[in-house]
Design a protein around this motif. Structure first.
Motif, PDB file in Angstrom:
ATOM      1  N   ASP A   1       0.874  -1.171   0.000  1.00 62.88           N
ATOM      2  CA  ASP A   1       0.000   0.000   0.000  1.00 62.88           C
ATOM      3  C   ASP A   1       0.914   1.224   0.000  1.00 62.88           C
ATOM      4  O   ASP A   1       1.820   1.318   0.830  1.00 62.88           O
ATOM      5  CB  ASP A   1      -0.901   0.011   1.237  1.00 62.88           C
ATOM      6  CG  ASP A   1      -1.965   1.098   1.182  1.00 62.88           C
ATOM      7  OD1 ASP A   1      -1.593   2.303   1.221  1.00 62.88           O
ATOM      8  OD2 ASP A   1      -3.151   0.767   1.107  1.00 62.88           O
ATOM      9  N   PRO A   2       0.705   2.165  -0.916  1.00 69.18           N
ATOM     10  CA  PRO A   2       1.624   3.300  -1.023  1.00 69.18           C
ATOM     11  C   PRO A   2       1.565   4.275   0.146  1.00 69.18           C
ATOM     12  O   PRO A   2       2.485   5.069   0.330  1.00 69.18           O
ATOM     13  CB  PRO A   2       1.174   3.985  -2.318  1.00 69.18           C
ATOM     14  CG  PRO A   2      -0.263   3.597  -2.480  1.00 69.18           C
ATOM     15  CD  PRO A   2      -0.363   2.212  -1.928  1.00 69.18           C
ATOM     16  N   LYS A   3       0.490   4.205   0.965  1.00 68.19           N
ATOM     17  CA  LYS A   3       0.332   5.204   2.020  1.00 68.19           C
ATOM     18  C   LYS A   3       0.137   4.622   3.410  1.00 68.19           C
ATOM     19  O   LYS A   3       0.656   5.176   4.387  1.00 68.19           O
ATOM     20  CB  LYS A   3      -0.859   6.125   1.695  1.00 68.19           C
ATOM     21  CG  LYS A   3      -0.647   7.004   0.479  1.00 68.19           C
ATOM     22  CD  LYS A   3      -1.831   7.955   0.288  1.00 68.19           C
ATOM     23  CE  LYS A   3      -1.586   8.883  -0.896  1.00 68.19           C
ATOM     24  NZ  LYS A   3      -2.730   9.813  -1.100  1.00 68.19           N
ATOM     25  N   ILE A   4      -0.617   3.541   3.540  1.00 70.46           N
ATOM     26  CA  ILE A   4      -1.008   3.050   4.858  1.00 70.46           C
ATOM     27  C   ILE A   4      -0.151   1.845   5.232  1.00 70.46           C
ATOM     28  O   ILE A   4      -0.177   0.828   4.538  1.00 70.46           O
ATOM     29  CB  ILE A   4      -2.499   2.657   4.905  1.00 70.46           C
ATOM     30  CG1 ILE A   4      -3.369   3.753   4.279  1.00 70.46           C
ATOM     31  CG2 ILE A   4      -2.916   2.374   6.345  1.00 70.46           C
ATOM     32  CD1 ILE A   4      -3.226   5.105   4.938  1.00 70.46           C
ATOM     33  N   PRO A   5       0.613   1.923   6.327  1.00 75.13           N
ATOM     34  CA  PRO A   5       1.449   0.790   6.735  1.00 75.13           C
ATOM     35  C   PRO A   5       0.615  -0.474   6.985  1.00 75.13           C
ATOM     36  O   PRO A   5      -0.537  -0.404   7.419  1.00 75.13           O
ATOM     37  CB  PRO A   5       2.109   1.279   8.033  1.00 75.13           C
ATOM     38  CG  PRO A   5       2.063   2.764   7.949  1.00 75.13           C
ATOM     39  CD  PRO A   5       0.796   3.084   7.231  1.00 75.13           C
ATOM     40  N   GLU A   6       1.227  -1.609   6.723  1.00 81.35           N
ATOM     41  CA  GLU A   6       0.534  -2.887   6.901  1.00 81.35           C
ATOM     42  C   GLU A   6       0.062  -3.069   8.341  1.00 81.35           C
ATOM     43  O   GLU A   6      -1.032  -3.581   8.583  1.00 81.35           O
ATOM     44  CB  GLU A   6       1.458  -4.034   6.512  1.00 81.35           C
ATOM     45  CG  GLU A   6       0.824  -5.407   6.646  1.00 81.35           C
ATOM     46  CD  GLU A   6       1.748  -6.520   6.196  1.00 81.35           C
ATOM     47  OE1 GLU A   6       2.247  -7.261   7.064  1.00 81.35           O
ATOM     48  OE2 GLU A   6       1.973  -6.643   4.973  1.00 81.35           O
ATOM     49  N   GLN A   7       0.878  -2.629   9.298  1.00 78.43           N
ATOM     50  CA  GLN A   7       0.500  -2.813  10.698  1.00 78.43           C
ATOM     51  C   GLN A   7      -0.813  -2.099  11.018  1.00 78.43           C
ATOM     52  O   GLN A   7      -1.651  -2.614  11.750  1.00 78.43           O
ATOM     53  CB  GLN A   7       1.599  -2.321  11.617  1.00 78.43           C
ATOM     54  CG  GLN A   7       1.261  -2.506  13.100  1.00 78.43           C
ATOM     55  CD  GLN A   7       2.370  -2.046  14.019  1.00 78.43           C
ATOM     56  OE1 GLN A   7       3.424  -1.630  13.573  1.00 78.43           O
ATOM     57  NE2 GLN A   7       2.140  -2.126  15.308  1.00 78.43           N
ATOM     58  N   GLU A   8      -1.004  -0.919  10.463  1.00 78.47           N
ATOM     59  CA  GLU A   8      -2.231  -0.180  10.738  1.00 78.47           C
ATOM     60  C   GLU A   8      -3.436  -0.894  10.146  1.00 78.47           C
ATOM     61  O   GLU A   8      -4.520  -0.933  10.754  1.00 78.47           O
ATOM     62  CB  GLU A   8      -2.124   1.244  10.185  1.00 78.47           C
ATOM     63  CG  GLU A   8      -1.085   2.087  10.900  1.00 78.47           C
ATOM     64  CD  GLU A   8      -1.098   3.539  10.459  1.00 78.47           C
ATOM     65  OE1 GLU A   8      -2.130   3.982   9.890  1.00 78.47           O
ATOM     66  OE2 GLU A   8      -0.098   4.230  10.684  1.00 78.47           O
ATOM     67  N   ARG A   9      -3.270  -1.481   8.992  1.00 77.60           N
ATOM     68  CA  ARG A   9      -4.374  -2.215   8.369  1.00 77.60           C
ATOM     69  C   ARG A   9      -4.664  -3.505   9.132  1.00 77.60           C
ATOM     70  O   ARG A   9      -5.825  -3.904   9.293  1.00 77.60           O
ATOM     71  CB  ARG A   9      -4.041  -2.488   6.905  1.00 77.60           C
ATOM     72  CG  ARG A   9      -4.090  -1.220   6.054  1.00 77.60           C
ATOM     73  CD  ARG A   9      -3.643  -1.462   4.630  1.00 77.60           C
ATOM     74  NE  ARG A   9      -2.191  -1.500   4.534  1.00 77.60           N
ATOM     75  CZ  ARG A   9      -1.502  -2.387   3.821  1.00 77.60           C
ATOM     76  NH1 ARG A   9      -2.123  -3.342   3.158  1.00 77.60           N
ATOM     77  NH2 ARG A   9      -0.185  -2.329   3.770  1.00 77.60           N
ATOM     78  N   LEU A  10      -3.606  -4.151   9.620  1.00 75.93           N
ATOM     79  CA  LEU A  10      -3.795  -5.361  10.414  1.00 75.93           C
ATOM     80  C   LEU A  10      -4.546  -5.042  11.707  1.00 75.93           C
ATOM     81  O   LEU A  10      -5.450  -5.785  12.116  1.00 75.93           O
ATOM     82  CB  LEU A  10      -2.440  -5.984  10.736  1.00 75.93           C
ATOM     83  CG  LEU A  10      -2.444  -7.234  11.616  1.00 75.93           C
ATOM     84  CD1 LEU A  10      -3.206  -8.367  10.947  1.00 75.93           C
ATOM     85  CD2 LEU A  10      -1.013  -7.672  11.934  1.00 75.93           C
TER      86      LEU A  10
END
Length: 206
Positions: free
Chosen positions: A121-130
């Motif tokens: 994702d170009p903007k949102i870190p994977e950790q935040e989505r998890l």
């Protein structure tokens, strides 16, 4: 019998408005999957519960989550395929361990597989989505209990196995982060000790 909330003493006074407002949060507890029975939320009720459960913090409005249900005979078939996958992945797995794979999904009448949709994702870190996806799991448990059901969130080896992910139809960027078992508790579940928030709280001062 409704379990007594595990709340700090200062909020336990009868008639306390804040205590009443937070009652569903204060009484939330996990129900062991072997103690869950019919009825479970039907399809319409589940959609209503998910409408509440998906109101989570979601940076960038990515909606990095989806849900897969296991009901009825599909639970048995899933357990059989899970056992076969376990034998394939670990030839030394004992029969008692394999038996748990076969049995685990036959108790609760509904299992909701919580799926996190990650990947680049170009903007949102994977950790935040998890974390957003994880929030929906906890919120679903809260919503289910508020509606009179019980539930528990389990993982186990199956949540981390790509063969199982493929079995469930997940794509490469998708990951199982929980099997949420839902149904009606067959008995009262005792409370357990909860943390004292005062021991977890600190204040930063410059």
């Amino acid at each position: 019998m409704t379990p007594k909330p595990d709340v700090p003493q200062q909020l336990a006074a009868p008639g306390h408005a804040l205590d009443a407002a937070l009652a569903h949060l204060d009484t939330r507890r996990s129900v062991p999957f072997m103690r869950l029975q019919e009825p479970a939320p039907d399809s319409a009720t589940l959609l209503r519960l998910l409408a509440s459960a998906t109101r989570v913090p979601d940076h960038g409005i990515r909606e990095p989550f989806r849900f897969v249900t296991l009901r009825g005979d599909a639970r048995r078939v899933f357990g059989e395929r899970l056992a076969a996958r376990h034998r394939e992945a670990d030839a030394d797995a004992s029969e008692s361990v394999i038996a748990k794979d076969l049995d685990r999904y036959l108790h609760a009448p509904l299992i909701v597989v919580l799926v996190a949709q990650l990947g680049p994702d170009p903007k949102i870190p994977e950790q935040e989505r998890l974390l957003s996806a994880g929030c929906t799991g906890f919120a679903l448990l809260q919503a289910a209990q508020a509606a009179g059901f019980g539930g528990c969130w389990l993982t186990g080896w199956a949540a981390y196995d790509r063969g199982v992910a493929s079995m469930l139809g997940l794509e490469a960027h998708e990951h199982v982060i929980g099997f949420i078992h839902l149904g009606t508790p067959s008995q009262d579940i005792p409370g357990r000790r909860r943390p004292d928030p005062a021991t977890l709280l600190s204040e930063w001062t410059p």
